[in-house]
Design a protein around this motif. Structure first.
Motif, short mmCIF file in Angstrom:
data_model
loop_
_atom_site.label_atom_id
_atom_site.label_comp_id
_atom_site.label_asym_id
_atom_site.label_seq_id
_atom_site.Cartn_x
_atom_site.Cartn_y
_atom_site.Cartn_z
N GLN A 61 72.64 -32.77 4.51
CA GLN A 61 71.89 -32.81 3.26
C GLN A 61 70.52 -33.48 3.40
N ASN A 62 70.26 -34.10 4.54
CA ASN A 62 68.92 -34.67 4.79
C ASN A 62 68.08 -33.76 5.66
N GLY A 63 68.58 -32.53 5.90
CA GLY A 63 67.82 -31.55 6.66
C GLY A 63 68.09 -31.51 8.15
N GLU A 64 68.85 -32.47 8.65
CA GLU A 64 69.17 -32.50 10.08
C GLU A 64 70.24 -31.45 10.40
N PRO A 65 70.23 -30.89 11.60
CA PRO A 65 71.20 -29.84 11.94
C PRO A 65 72.60 -30.40 12.21
N PHE A 66 73.60 -29.64 11.78
CA PHE A 66 74.97 -29.94 12.20
C PHE A 66 75.20 -29.24 13.53
#
Length: 497
Positions: free
Chosen positions: A103-108
């Motif tokens: 949700q902070n834009g970082e990739p899973f």
């Protein structure tokens, strides 16, 4: 009635007759939901605290896991699309979903999984299932979307554990702030936490399947008082109340506005015994306590009859269950004889620490009365949940306490040397190790039966009953769980109709 009077009433009559239809259409279009909860969680990071109330808000809503535990107890893919197990059950290869972001834009990705599990096993970890992660020999990010885990020993329940709240995948940069502002990959994100009152979630537009989410805002209201729970439901201030107190059921059972769901569970409500305190370190005293208590009376007094007596740390319906209620049955005269045999002079004074839930406070009244009949004076100490977690669970400052253990597979707790009931038995440790390393289901179930009987013989705890959890909800809310192998409020399938 004059003709003109009759004519004037027609519009009003038409409006009244269509009112239920109008209400139904209005509710079908609702995108908000208010749920009741008895307890407020101490934080919102399930990897940092033991309270089940944490997962009731965040699991599958904000934070997600590689696998998903469903209402029927089955395990299906979630952040992992699929997996492969080696023949010896030690190596598990997870193939991860692509295109998923936090949700902070970082990739899973695989690196996030590796970070999450190594963090859970780390020296500073307070994860209540730390041993599960410490038992991982290695966690390798083979590429961005492939994780290979090698366990030190085979674990037939590993995929289930990977769906529990303690195994949520966290984003490395934001992980330390998850207790106040959790960041996950789920369909919801935290909107507002009003301490002492409520937590509100809002649908996250960046979710991979955002279009399927019908509830756009969900509010969890904390209402501990049973009378206030009933009032909130009747007033429409709460749309659904999972695990509501049983004493509220008569108010809703025959009311067409509500649905009452009686759900099975894997929970065990117990009278926990501090095995390190004298004279509770004597098995005869622990057996006396079990023999002094009429489980059926406790079920009536604490759960309104919604429960099944149990004699060990396992419940009917679970694979490998054996009935051990006959090991330490209700027998007050035998209880007195066991106390005498142990050299206990009565009256024996013990503290009974009770957390806030109604099952504990109401069950405590019954148990105080039962123990008094055999010469045991239980001095009640009512504490708030935070006090129970710190003083009882963490510091082990208690003699007796009542609590529900809700995890389905938690026999491992009896092998933990620092667990709050201070039970230590090398024979049980060896038996449990054998259970974990036995892949054959029939053989494993037989060993589980041995484990249940060993705990019952040791009277490690006084097991009371398998609770049946009750949900009361507006009749038009659909998608609520009808069984509860774990405590979650999965909002992804909930809607109004």
């Amino acid at each position: 009635m004059k003709r003109r009077d009759f004519a004037l009433t027609l519009p009003a009559a038409a409006a009244l007759s269509s009112l239920p239809l109008v209400q139904a259409h209005a509710q079908a279009g609702k995108t908000t939901l208010t749920l009741g909860m008895t307890l407020e969680p101490p934080g919102l990071d399930p990897t940092a605290g033991a309270a089940s109330a944490i997962a009731e808000i965040v699991q599958y809503n904000i934070l997600e896991t590689l696998t998903k535990i469903n209402a029927d107890g089955s395990v299906t893919p979630l952040l992992a699309e699929r997996w492969e197990l080696s023949p010896d059950l030690r190596t598990i290869t997870f193939y991860l979903r692509k295109g998923v972001t936090f949700q902070n834009g970082e990739p899973f990705n695989a690196q996030a999984v590796k970070f999450s599990f190594e963090r859970a096993a780390g020296e500073k970890s307070t994860n209540k299932d730390k041993r599960t992660f410490a038992a991982m020999e290695s966690v390798r990010a083979f590429d961005d979307h492939t994780v290979v885990i090698i366990n030190k020993e085979p674990d037939p329940d590993f995929l289930f554990y990977m769906g529990q709240a303690t195994a949520v995948i966290v984003e490395p940069k934001s992980a330390d702030g998850n207790n106040a502002t959790p960041v996950g990959t789920g369909p919801y994100q935290l909107d507002q936490w009003r301490k002492g009152s409520s937590v509100a979630l809002k649908a996250w537009p960046g979710f991979r399947n955002a279009g399927a989410i019908r509830i756009k805002r969900a509010t969890f209201r904390f209402i501990s008082d049973p009378a206030a729970q009933v009032a909130a439901l009747l007033a429409g201030d709460v749309d659904a109340f999972p695990r509501v107190t049983d004493r509220s059921v008569p108010r809703f059972k025959d009311n067409p506005r509500y649905q009452v769901i009686v759900a099975g569970s894997r929970a065990k409500t117990v009278l926990a015994i501090n095995n390190a305190h004298k004279p509770l370190n004597d098995v005869r005293v622990r057996r006396a306590i079990s023999a002094a208590i009429d489980r059926k009376a406790v079920i009536e007094g604490a759960a309104g009859g919604y429960g099944v007596p149990i004699g060990s740390h396992y419940v009917p319906g679970a694979a490998g269950y054996v009935d051990t209620t006959g090991v330490n049955p209700y027998n007050p005269e035998k209880a007195k004889a066991l106390l005498k045999e142990a050299g206990v002079t009565t009256p024996l004074e013990l503290t009974l620490t009770l957390p806030p839930p109604a099952y504990a406070r109401q069950g405590g009244e019954v148990i105080v009365s039962e123990l008094a009949k055999v010469g045991i004076v239980a001095k009640v100490q009512n504490v708030e949940w935070a006090q129970w977690l710190s003083g009882t669970y963490k510091d082990k400052n208690y003699d007796l306490t009542i609590v529900s253990h809700v995890e389905p597979f938690d026999l491992a707790n009896f092998t933990k040397p620092d667990y709050y009931w201070n039970y230590h038995n090398p024979k049980f440790d060896a038996l449990f190790s054998k259970i974990k390393t036995t892949p054959n289901l029939a053989e494993r179930n037989a060993l589980l039966g041995e484990a249940q009987r060993m705990l019952a013989d040791d009277a490690a705890l006084c097991w009371l009953y398998q609770p049946q959890w009750i949900t009361v909800a507006n009749k038009r809310v659909k998608g609520l769980w009808t069984s509860m192998p774990i405590f979650v409020n999965d909002l992804s399938a909930v809607s109004w109709f």
